[in-house]
Design a protein around this motif. Structure first.
Motif, short mmCIF file in Angstrom:
data_model
loop_
_atom_site.label_atom_id
_atom_site.label_comp_id
_atom_site.label_asym_id
_atom_site.label_seq_id
_atom_site.Cartn_x
_atom_site.Cartn_y
_atom_site.Cartn_z
N GLY A 202 -7.45 -5.02 -5.64
CA GLY A 202 -6.69 -5.93 -4.82
C GLY A 202 -5.32 -5.43 -4.40
N ARG A 203 -4.99 -4.17 -4.73
CA ARG A 203 -3.67 -3.62 -4.37
C ARG A 203 -3.72 -2.70 -3.16
NH1 ARG A 203 -0.48 -1.71 -9.66
NH2 ARG A 203 0.93 -1.03 -8.00
N GLY A 204 -4.90 -2.58 -2.52
CA GLY A 204 -5.00 -1.78 -1.31
C GLY A 204 -5.58 -0.40 -1.48
N ALA A 205 -5.97 -0.02 -2.68
CA ALA A 205 -6.53 1.32 -2.90
C ALA A 205 -7.84 1.50 -2.18
CB ALA A 205 -6.70 1.59 -4.40
N GLY A 206 -8.70 0.48 -2.19
CA GLY A 206 -9.99 0.58 -1.49
C GLY A 206 -9.79 0.77 0.00
N SER A 207 -8.87 0.01 0.59
CA SER A 207 -8.58 0.15 2.02
C SER A 207 -8.02 1.53 2.34
CB SER A 207 -7.60 -0.93 2.47
OG SER A 207 -8.19 -2.19 2.41
N ALA A 208 -7.12 2.01 1.49
CA ALA A 208 -6.52 3.33 1.72
C ALA A 208 -7.58 4.43 1.61
CB ALA A 208 -5.39 3.57 0.73
N LEU A 209 -8.47 4.32 0.64
CA LEU A 209 -9.54 5.31 0.50
C LEU A 209 -10.49 5.27 1.69
CD1 LEU A 209 -10.27 4.90 -3.31
CD2 LEU A 209 -9.57 7.04 -2.20
N MET A 210 -10.86 4.05 2.12
CA MET A 210 -11.77 3.94 3.28
C MET A 210 -11.12 4.51 4.53
SD MET A 210 -14.79 2.93 2.67
CE MET A 210 -15.30 2.58 4.34
N GLY B 67 -19.40 6.64 -1.17
CA GLY B 67 -19.38 5.90 -2.42
C GLY B 67 -17.93 5.77 -2.88
N MET B 68 -17.61 4.66 -3.53
CA MET B 68 -16.24 4.50 -3.99
C MET B 68 -16.14 3.48 -5.11
SD MET B 68 -14.51 2.35 -0.85
CE MET B 68 -12.95 2.24 -1.66
N ALA B 69 -15.02 3.55 -5.84
CA ALA B 69 -14.74 2.59 -6.91
C ALA B 69 -13.23 2.57 -7.15
CB ALA B 69 -15.46 2.98 -8.20
N VAL B 70 -12.75 1.41 -7.64
CA VAL B 70 -11.34 1.24 -7.97
C VAL B 70 -11.24 0.67 -9.38
CG1 VAL B 70 -9.20 0.00 -7.36
CG2 VAL B 70 -10.68 0.90 -5.55
N HIS B 71 -10.28 1.17 -10.14
CA HIS B 71 -10.02 0.71 -11.50
C HIS B 71 -9.80 -0.80 -11.51
CE1 HIS B 71 -8.01 0.31 -15.38
NE2 HIS B 71 -8.24 1.59 -15.64
N ASP B 72 -10.38 -1.49 -12.47
CA ASP B 72 -10.28 -2.95 -12.55
C ASP B 72 -8.84 -3.45 -12.50
OD1 ASP B 72 -13.01 -2.68 -12.98
OD2 ASP B 72 -13.04 -3.90 -14.81
N VAL C 182 -3.96 7.42 -5.94
CA VAL C 182 -3.06 7.65 -7.07
C VAL C 182 -1.89 6.69 -6.99
CG1 VAL C 182 -1.58 9.36 -8.21
CG2 VAL C 182 -3.73 10.09 -7.14
N ILE C 183 -1.59 6.05 -8.12
CA ILE C 183 -0.39 5.23 -8.27
C ILE C 183 0.35 5.73 -9.51
CG2 ILE C 183 0.51 2.93 -8.79
CD1 ILE C 183 -1.73 1.72 -7.17
N ASP C 184 1.62 6.04 -9.34
CA ASP C 184 2.46 6.53 -10.45
C ASP C 184 1.80 7.68 -11.21
OD1 ASP C 184 4.44 4.63 -9.86
OD2 ASP C 184 3.47 3.11 -11.14
N GLY C 185 1.19 8.61 -10.47
CA GLY C 185 0.59 9.80 -11.07
C GLY C 185 -0.78 9.59 -11.68
N LYS C 186 -1.33 8.39 -11.63
CA LYS C 186 -2.63 8.09 -12.23
C LYS C 186 -3.67 7.86 -11.13
CE LYS C 186 -4.78 4.72 -15.36
NZ LYS C 186 -5.23 5.65 -16.38
N ALA C 187 -4.81 8.52 -11.23
CA ALA C 187 -5.92 8.28 -10.30
C ALA C 187 -6.55 6.95 -10.65
CB ALA C 187 -6.94 9.41 -10.38
N MET D 6 0.83 -1.20 0.00
CA MET D 6 0.00 0.00 0.00
C MET D 6 0.87 1.25 0.00
SD MET D 6 -3.55 0.23 2.10
CE MET D 6 -3.11 1.09 3.57
N SER D 7 2.17 1.12 0.16
CA SER D 7 3.04 2.28 0.26
C SER D 7 3.13 3.07 -1.05
CB SER D 7 4.43 1.86 0.72
OG SER D 7 4.98 0.96 -0.22
N ASP D 8 2.80 2.43 -2.17
CA ASP D 8 2.87 3.15 -3.44
C ASP D 8 1.57 3.90 -3.76
OD1 ASP D 8 1.43 0.77 -3.84
OD2 ASP D 8 2.12 0.54 -5.90
N ILE D 9 0.62 3.90 -2.85
CA ILE D 9 -0.67 4.56 -3.07
C ILE D 9 -0.71 5.89 -2.34
CG2 ILE D 9 -3.18 4.41 -2.76
CD1 ILE D 9 -2.81 1.33 -2.82
N LEU D 10 -0.98 6.94 -3.07
CA LEU D 10 -1.14 8.27 -2.50
C LEU D 10 -2.64 8.60 -2.48
CD1 LEU D 10 -0.14 11.18 -1.71
CD2 LEU D 10 -0.17 11.67 -4.16
N ILE D 11 -3.14 9.05 -1.33
CA ILE D 11 -4.53 9.50 -1.24
C ILE D 11 -4.50 11.02 -1.16
CG2 ILE D 11 -6.67 9.46 0.10
CD1 ILE D 11 -5.91 6.73 -1.14
N ARG D 12 -5.28 11.66 -2.01
CA ARG D 12 -5.35 13.12 -2.01
C ARG D 12 -6.72 13.58 -2.49
NH1 ARG D 12 -5.42 14.57 -7.20
NH2 ARG D 12 -4.10 13.56 -8.74
N ALA D 13 -6.94 14.88 -2.38
CA ALA D 13 -8.20 15.46 -2.87
C ALA D 13 -8.27 15.33 -4.40
CB ALA D 13 -8.29 16.93 -2.47
#
Length: 162
Positions: free
Chosen positions: A92-100, A83-88, A58-63, A1-8
């Motif tokens: 499974g890489r932790g973005a949903g957990s990080a957003l929650m 409400g939330m969604a993650v790119h297909d 965001v991963i590697d500059g991509k939302a 999850m360390s490669d995931i940035l959460i921002r506005a």
């Protein structure tokens, strides 16, 4: 999850968010319609209520993930809806957990919300498990809640009380 940035969410994110929400699995898990244009999403984003929170993962500059917390008003000012969604390709890489974690943290530590609520398709076991890890409990089932992919689907109402 360390490669995931959460921002506005920023206006420049709309192309990535449109791509995300046009993914088959991502759109399946939401109430959104497929094949929505970037322009339509930009118009919708511009009309958001001022108190709403919109975040991206965001991963590697991509939302690659998006989540929102919509605060209620008046006698429901203690509550908000998520409400939330993650790119297909990034599931499974932790973005949903990080957003929650970010949404719940904002609700608890900055907005003093006592109730968070959401609806999730009853057959979306992966999302239900995520929400349960964050303290959400099932409150009921909405039968034939909405038309999805050629059939009516049930939705589970979940909430987290603090």
């Amino acid at each position: 999850m360390s490669d995931i940035l959460i921002r506005a969410r920023e206006p420049a994110d709309m192309a990535d968010i449109t791509e995300l929400l046009n993914q088959p699995r991502a759109i399946w898990g939401t109430l959104q319609l497929p094949f929505v244009s970037v322009d339509a999403r930009q118009r919708r984003a511009a009309s958001s209520a001022p108190g709403d929170l919109h975040l991206v993962a965001v991963i590697d500059g991509k939302a690659i993930g998006a989540a929102s917390l919509n605060r209620f008003e008046n006698r429901r000012a203690h509550a908000g809806s998520i409400g939330m969604a993650v790119h297909d390709a990034y599931a499974g890489r932790g973005a949903g957990s990080a957003l929650m974690a970010a949404i719940v943290g904002q609700a608890d530590n900055w907005l003093n919300l006592a109730r968070l609520e959401l609806n999730v398709w009853s057959d979306n076991t992966r999302a239900i498990a995520l929400y349960e890890r964050f303290g959400f409990e099932r409150e009921g089932v909405f039968r034939n809640y909405a038309w999805r992919d050629g059939a009516y689907a049930d939705s589970v109402a979940m909430a987290r009380l603090r």
